[in-house]
Each structure stands twice: as structure tokens, then as C-alpha cells.
Design a protein around this motif. Structure first.
Motif, PDB file in Angstrom:
ATOM      1  N   UNK A  89       0.802  -1.226   0.000  1.00 16.23           N
ATOM      2  CA  UNK A  89       0.000   0.000   0.000  1.00 16.23           C
ATOM      3  C   UNK A  89       0.829   1.267   0.000  1.00 16.23           C
ATOM      4  N   UNK A  90       1.956   1.240   0.693  1.00 18.13           N
ATOM      5  CA  UNK A  90       2.814   2.426   0.751  1.00 18.13           C
ATOM      6  C   UNK A  90       3.422   2.698  -0.614  1.00 18.13           C
ATOM      7  N   UNK A  91       3.900   1.646  -1.270  1.00 19.11           N
ATOM      8  CA  UNK A  91       4.450   1.803  -2.615  1.00 19.11           C
ATOM      9  C   UNK A  91       3.365   2.273  -3.583  1.00 19.11           C
ATOM     10  N   UNK A  92       2.163   1.703  -3.495  1.00 18.80           N
ATOM     11  CA  UNK A  92       1.059   2.096  -4.381  1.00 18.80           C
ATOM     12  C   UNK A  92       0.702   3.561  -4.176  1.00 18.80           C
ATOM     13  N   UNK A  93       0.659   4.017  -2.925  1.00 22.79           N
ATOM     14  CA  UNK A  93       0.331   5.417  -2.647  1.00 22.79           C
ATOM     15  C   UNK A  93       1.426   6.349  -3.169  1.00 22.79           C
ATOM     16  N   UNK A  94       2.673   5.979  -2.956  1.00 22.86           N
ATOM     17  CA  UNK A  94       3.784   6.802  -3.449  1.00 22.86           C
ATOM     18  C   UNK A  94       3.779   6.843  -4.971  1.00 22.86           C
ATOM     19  N   UNK A  95       3.503   5.720  -5.596  1.00 20.99           N
ATOM     20  CA  UNK A  95       3.450   5.652  -7.054  1.00 20.99           C
ATOM     21  C   UNK A  95       2.322   6.530  -7.594  1.00 20.99           C
ATOM     22  N   UNK A  96       1.168   6.502  -6.932  1.00 25.85           N
ATOM     23  CA  UNK A  96       0.014   7.292  -7.366  1.00 25.85           C
ATOM     24  C   UNK A  96       0.274   8.793  -7.265  1.00 25.85           C
ATOM     25  N   UNK A  97       1.153   9.193  -6.369  1.00 25.48           N
ATOM     26  CA  UNK A  97       1.479  10.613  -6.204  1.00 25.48           C
ATOM     27  C   UNK A  97       2.373  11.148  -7.315  1.00 25.48           C
ATOM     28  N   UNK A  98       3.024  10.270  -8.047  1.00 29.99           N
ATOM     29  CA  UNK A  98       3.907  10.710  -9.132  1.00 29.99           C
ATOM     30  C   UNK A  98       3.095  11.267 -10.289  1.00 29.99           C
ATOM     31  N   UNK A  99       3.730  12.093 -11.099  1.00 29.27           N
ATOM     32  CA  UNK A  99       3.099  12.587 -12.312  1.00 29.27           C
ATOM     33  C   UNK A  99       2.989  11.478 -13.353  1.00 29.27           C
ATOM     34  N   UNK A 100       2.135  11.681 -14.344  1.00 27.15           N
ATOM     35  CA  UNK A 100       1.909  10.660 -15.369  1.00 27.15           C
ATOM     36  C   UNK A 100       3.185  10.313 -16.122  1.00 27.15           C
ATOM     37  N   UNK A 101       4.022  11.299 -16.439  1.00 23.98           N
ATOM     38  CA  UNK A 101       5.275  11.020 -17.165  1.00 23.98           C
ATOM     39  C   UNK A 101       6.187  10.110 -16.354  1.00 23.98           C
ATOM     40  N   UNK A 102       6.274  10.373 -15.054  1.00 24.98           N
ATOM     41  CA  UNK A 102       7.104   9.529 -14.186  1.00 24.98           C
ATOM     42  C   UNK A 102       6.534   8.119 -14.092  1.00 24.98           C
ATOM     43  N   UNK A 103       5.221   8.016 -13.896  1.00 24.63           N
ATOM     44  CA  UNK A 103       4.601   6.694 -13.785  1.00 24.63           C
ATOM     45  C   UNK A 103       4.792   5.892 -15.069  1.00 24.63           C
ATOM     46  N   UNK A 104       4.652   6.546 -16.231  1.00 22.87           N
ATOM     47  CA  UNK A 104       4.745   5.818 -17.496  1.00 22.87           C
ATOM     48  C   UNK A 104       6.144   5.260 -17.721  1.00 22.87           C
ATOM     49  N   UNK A 105       7.180   6.039 -17.459  1.00 17.54           N
ATOM     50  CA  UNK A 105       8.533   5.518 -17.682  1.00 17.54           C
ATOM     51  C   UNK A 105       8.834   4.383 -16.704  1.00 17.54           C
ATOM     52  N   UNK A 106       8.352   4.488 -15.473  1.00 15.36           N
ATOM     53  CA  UNK A 106       8.546   3.401 -14.508  1.00 15.36           C
ATOM     54  C   UNK A 106       7.762   2.154 -14.913  1.00 15.36           C
ATOM     55  N   UNK A 107       6.540   2.328 -15.412  1.00 16.34           N
ATOM     56  CA  UNK A 107       5.749   1.179 -15.886  1.00 16.34           C
ATOM     57  C   UNK A 107       6.456   0.461 -17.027  1.00 16.34           C
ATOM     58  N   UNK A 108       6.959   1.235 -17.982  1.00 16.89           N
ATOM     59  CA  UNK A 108       7.600   0.627 -19.148  1.00 16.89           C
ATOM     60  C   UNK A 108       8.805  -0.218 -18.748  1.00 16.89           C
ATOM     61  N   UNK A 109       9.589   0.284 -17.817  1.00 13.64           N
ATOM     62  CA  UNK A 109      10.800  -0.439 -17.417  1.00 13.64           C
ATOM     63  C   UNK A 109      10.476  -1.569 -16.443  1.00 13.64           C
ATOM     64  N   UNK A 110       9.663  -1.273 -15.424  1.00  9.69           N
ATOM     65  CA  UNK A 110       9.401  -2.269 -14.386  1.00  9.69           C
ATOM     66  C   UNK A 110       8.359  -3.302 -14.800  1.00  9.69           C
ATOM     67  N   UNK A 111       7.242  -2.874 -15.374  1.00  7.80           N
ATOM     68  CA  UNK A 111       6.159  -3.817 -15.657  1.00  7.80           C
ATOM     69  C   UNK A 111       6.230  -4.400 -17.055  1.00  7.80           C
ATOM     70  N   UNK A 112       6.614  -3.583 -18.024  1.00  9.65           N
ATOM     71  CA  UNK A 112       6.692  -4.105 -19.392  1.00  9.65           C
ATOM     72  C   UNK A 112       8.033  -4.771 -19.645  1.00  9.65           C
ATOM     73  N   UNK A 113       9.015  -4.541 -18.756  1.00 16.59           N
ATOM     74  CA  UNK A 113      10.311  -5.199 -18.866  1.00 16.59           C
ATOM     75  C   UNK A 113      11.183  -4.662 -19.991  1.00 16.59           C
TER      76      UNK A 113
END
Length: 160
Positions: A89-113
Motif C-alpha cells: 500500500x505504501x508503494x502504491x500510494x507513493x506511485x500514485x502521487x507521481x506525475x503521469x510522465x514519471x509513472x509511465x517511464x517506470x511502468x515501461x521499465x518495471x512492468x513491461x520489462x
């Protein structure tokens, strides 16, 4: 030049999953179809590493869909939930606070591999710019996690 059928067979599941994580269910098939239609039309422009290129096409197709949709039929805000980290939950809340540009680059690297170079292809920027965006996004996420951790009460008897 690669064969369209081969590209489709290799990447349709990954593209569908990418779109599903970012769009309401009723538009997923349309966006995936449009992505591969662009691929077919531009088959000579598809690089050997097709997946990042396809993610970039899907990303732009989703953006076009979001711009078009409010004019035709508004989507309820609960219809699309951005993917977030599960189980923390703490990671999810911190992630949600980021801007869309930050979230997208993290998603691409972490989740899309994707590698940073591949993520740059998706984002339509240089590898250096993507590396900088990724570093800044990680720093912002770490700062939010650190701030959240500093507000946690410490159990009695635990020393740090």
C-alpha cells in the motif's frame, strides 16, 4: 523487412496486455486492431525490435482515443484504473502521487520489462532523455517512499 503475420503472432498478446492496463475494456480490441493496422501499413518502417515500436504506436493510438472519446461518449472515471503496484500500500500510494510522465517511464521499465533504449522508442524521445526521465522518476518515488517511512510509528523496543 519482416512478415506481418510473424510480427502479429509474436506480439499481439503483449500489445493487448499493454493496452488493457491503460484503457477501458470496451476500447482494448479497437486500439489493438488500430495498432496492428498501422503496423501493416508501415511494415517497411517496423524495426527488428518491433515490440517497443508497437508499444509506441499503441500509446499514440490510446492518446487519440482519449481525445476523441469525450466528444462521443464520456467514460466514467472508475472505468479505467491505472495499474499500480500490488501488495504494498505504501508503494502504491507513493506511485500514485507521481506525475503521469514519471509513472509511465517506470511502468515501461518495471512492468513491461523494457530496457531504457526500448522505453525511449515507446516514449518518442532519445535514450539519454529517457535515462534522465527514469532516474528522476526513481528519485521522486524514493523520496515519497522515504517520506512515508518517516511517518511510520516505530514499535516499542525496536532500535535502528
Amino acid at each position: 523487412m519482416r512478415d506481418f503475420e510473424q510480427i502479429y503472432a509474436e506480439h499481439v498478446k503483449a500489445v493487448r496486455a499493454y493496452v488493457r492496463r491503460r484503457a477501458p475494456g470496451d476500447v482494448v480490441d479497437d486500439v489493438v486492431s488500430e495498432t496492428f493496422l498501422v503496423c501493416l501499413r508501415r511494415i517497411d518502417a517496423v524495426p527488428d525490435a518491433a515490440l517497443p515500436w508497437l508499444y509506441g504506436v499503441a500509446r499514440r493510438t490510446l492518446a487519440n482515443e482519449r481525445r476523441r472519446r469525450p466528444r462521443t461518449s464520456p467514460v466514467p472515471s472508475e472505468a479505467v484504473a491505472d495499474p499500480e503496484p500490488v501488495g504494498d500500500g505504501i508503494l502504491a500510494a507513493a506511485f500514485a502521487e507521481l506525475g503521469e510522465r514519471d509513472r509511465e517511464v517506470l511502468r515501461l521499465v518495471a512492468w513491461e520489462g523494457l530496457s531504457l533504449r526500448q522505453a525511449a522508442t515507446v516514449l518518442g524521445c532519445s535514450a539519454v532523455a529517457c535515462r534522465v526521465r527514469y532516474h528522476r522518476a526513481k528519485s521522486r518515488l524514493a523520496a515519497r517512499l522515504e517520506a512515508a517511512a518517516s511517518f511510520r510509528p516505530k514499535p516499542e523496543g525496536v532500535l535502528r
